[in-house]
Design a protein around this motif. Sequence first.
Motif, short mmCIF file in Angstrom:
data_model
loop_
_atom_site.label_atom_id
_atom_site.label_comp_id
_atom_site.label_asym_id
_atom_site.label_seq_id
_atom_site.Cartn_x
_atom_site.Cartn_y
_atom_site.Cartn_z
N LYS A 1 -99.35 57.82 28.14
CA LYS A 1 -99.96 58.99 27.50
C LYS A 1 -99.79 60.23 28.38
O LYS A 1 -99.53 61.33 27.88
N ILE A 2 -99.98 60.06 29.68
CA ILE A 2 -99.85 61.19 30.61
C ILE A 2 -98.48 61.84 30.49
O ILE A 2 -98.36 63.07 30.48
N SER B 1 -103.64 52.85 34.23
CA SER B 1 -103.15 51.73 33.45
C SER B 1 -101.81 52.11 32.85
O SER B 1 -101.44 53.29 32.82
N LEU B 2 -101.05 51.13 32.36
CA LEU B 2 -99.76 51.44 31.74
C LEU B 2 -99.95 52.33 30.53
O LEU B 2 -99.20 53.29 30.32
N GLU B 3 -100.98 52.02 29.72
CA GLU B 3 -101.22 52.82 28.52
C GLU B 3 -101.52 54.27 28.88
O GLU B 3 -101.00 55.21 28.25
N ASP B 4 -102.35 54.48 29.91
CA ASP B 4 -102.68 55.83 30.33
C ASP B 4 -101.46 56.54 30.91
O ASP B 4 -101.26 57.74 30.69
N ALA B 5 -100.62 55.80 31.64
CA ALA B 5 -99.42 56.41 32.22
C ALA B 5 -98.49 56.91 31.12
O ALA B 5 -97.94 58.01 31.20
N ASP C 1 -98.17 57.54 20.02
CA ASP C 1 -98.61 58.77 19.36
C ASP C 1 -97.63 59.91 19.61
O ASP C 1 -97.33 60.69 18.70
N SER C 2 -97.16 60.03 20.84
CA SER C 2 -96.23 61.11 21.18
C SER C 2 -94.92 60.96 20.42
O SER C 2 -94.33 61.96 19.96
N ILE C 3 -94.47 59.74 20.25
CA ILE C 3 -93.22 59.50 19.51
C ILE C 3 -93.40 59.87 18.03
O ILE C 3 -92.55 60.53 17.42
#
Length: 792
Positions: free
Chosen positions: A773-774, A767-771, A780-782
């Motif tokens: 995060k990957i 999914s876009l959300e998982d991509a 969250d990473s930002i």
Amino acid sequence: MTETAVSADAGDSPSVNGRPLSAAASLDDDVLDSIAQRVLWLSTAMIDAANRGRPNASGVKAGGHQASSASMAGIMTSLWFSELTREDRVSVKPHASPVLHSINYLLGELDESYMSRLREKGGLQSYPSRTKDPDTVDFSTGSVGIGATAPAWAALSHRYLRDQFPDIPKGGRFISLLGDAELDEGAVWEAVTDPAVRQLGELLWIVDLNRQSLDRIIPDVQIQRLQGMFAAADWQVLTCKWGRRIEQLFAARGGEELRRRLEDMPNEEYQRLLRSHPDQLHARLLGASPDPRLAGLLDGVPPLDLAAAIRDLGGHDIGLLLDTYKQVDSSRPTVIFAYTVKGRGLATEGHPNNHAAQLTEAQIRELAQLSGMELEHPWQRFEAGSEEAEACRNAAARLKRPDVVDRPAPQLPAELPWSYKATGSTQAALGRFLSDLLRGAPEAASRVVTLSPDVASSTNLGGWINKTGVWAVGERRDWFADDVERLLKWTEGAQGQHIELGIAEVNLVCLAGELGSTWSRWGQPLIPIATLYDPFVNRALEPWSYGIYAGGQSILVGTPSGVTLAPEGGAHQSINTPSIGLEQPGTVAWEPAFAQDLEWCMLTAMNQIGRPGGSSAYFRLSTRPVDQALARLPQDPALRERRREHAVAGGYRIIQHEPGTEQATLVGVGAVMPEVLEAAARLEALGVRAGVVCLTSPDLVFRSLQDRHSTAGSRRTAIVDALFPAEQRAPIVTVMDGHPHTLAFLAGVRGDRIRNLGVTEFGQSSSLEDAYKIHGIDVDSIVRAAADLTGL
């Protein structure tokens, strides 16, 4: 190989190397042979002057290709001095550029001072350059195989131009002169087999079949295969194999045996014959099992005559070449395979390692004597009143072209009066923009031609195509015209403004480059917009770069980009294309996040197409639907105009804090702006005041930073200071759907600490959300990156 001299064998006597380049059968042939010999001398001496005759403190060789030029001397003389018209356009193989300049010099188009300035600053380029050489060069051909195909796309562009603008004069032939080794390039066959190319009867290719590449001798069976491949693509195939001198031997008793012996031997053996002493040829030709009829023929031929005869190939027989041109079928493209000897007429003739070899001083003095020239006075033109001088004068008059009448491209408005949907992607906005352009700026829209490699509908060109139609060489019946359920109207004809190619990205960008050159070739500017999947930009990179170098101005749209098209996985995800756009000369790279940004930036880019001093553009777009309200577009007219000015300069502030109060600066590009803005809101809730910068063009912002130190000064420097004011120093987090190093330069704007987030690994279906995060470009990473930098 190192450009050292290749020594002549004992058999390379002056009597052999000094013969005319073709078997003269008439006064005209005599004159053309004399001109060809002068062209051979000038091109060889030009390379010699660049190497032996020039101080070289660095020790880096000047280079040049005397042997590759020599094999083309007869072919090019036959064309320029007897065959071409001013309407013809010719692409010359890269290593024969000295031949082209020598011909232009004899035609009076090149000042003598340039003859000793090959590969020198301000002098003649290493390979033909349409934009950098001082004399007439129709096509830049430094990229092997790419320049060879350019005339096909120029011919197609001229056809399109004539259909759109009836005042464009009828064109001539579009000719490629290419080496046989160039036929190894895949770009050649992508062009040869394209269905549209098959209908271009004005297209003529002449292959310099010297059967040598840089490292090897090409097997003859390969030549037969190549001829069959052209024929299978419905090209007319003509061959100039043997000259008329040796054909007379073939007609004599034992001649068929001689032909069979020469044509059955491997190319390597033939090349060895060229390096043999004339006294050895009789025995070498007879071989281990002598044929009595062949022996009888050879017994009656003097050694020097036999040496001259076996070198008598069709590509050096000017009269035969002229006769062959008369056989060209104008209803389809034609290829002529002209057999030649690499290094013809030089001491390095036929040597397997002569590709970059240079003649010694003794060898070039010998050539000067054979050519009626002097090494100390190498640039003499023909004596006034001579038949050769008259032939040069007549050719110059015949080939002189009228000045191109400059028709300025219509100026586009700063923006169109219509808004976009509340939620949408930049790819969808492109389709809407093109449709709106037809009614908002019809004159400019008439200059737009879109093209794609079988992805028109999936890159949102459907609405544009329904309104403008598809251009084709000749009208075609639309068998689905009565299908009421059809959404995309694929009506093909002479007035369409979309060109569809097969799935060959190389062809796409080559055609875009030639469509983007019509303003300088024929005085009618076009605005080519080519769409392709962004992951395939890498596949098209070299020809795209070539087209820009050659002066073609076009807009390349890569969509969808990045890992945002998540379910497609790594095979359809682009990582390094932002860097490509930033680093490509002659191009402005854009990656707008919002529909209005796309419109502003696209109009700005289109205003730079089809004009002197203009530039190409590369747009990286996305299929991700984005809430357009996130752009916080000002409603006040003055502030809206300021936003537009900043957007087309490279970027703008969405969230701005009072000077000295900003604790972090988040910088986003393209489709990731929703994550950047959400991260800013979360940081605010955590007590960290984060400003937000939306870059529409990292390319322009980088140039702005570079211009800070320019002595000439530039108004562009203002945008980098507006986005990152000195009084607002704060740690920076950059986020983009591409390689993070693209924005690493921002650390140098104010010397801030920086964390660059982006994509550095191949993706996978998700999914876009998982991509996100990957790859660490999610919210969250930002937030974590900003927290680390601010000490939260």
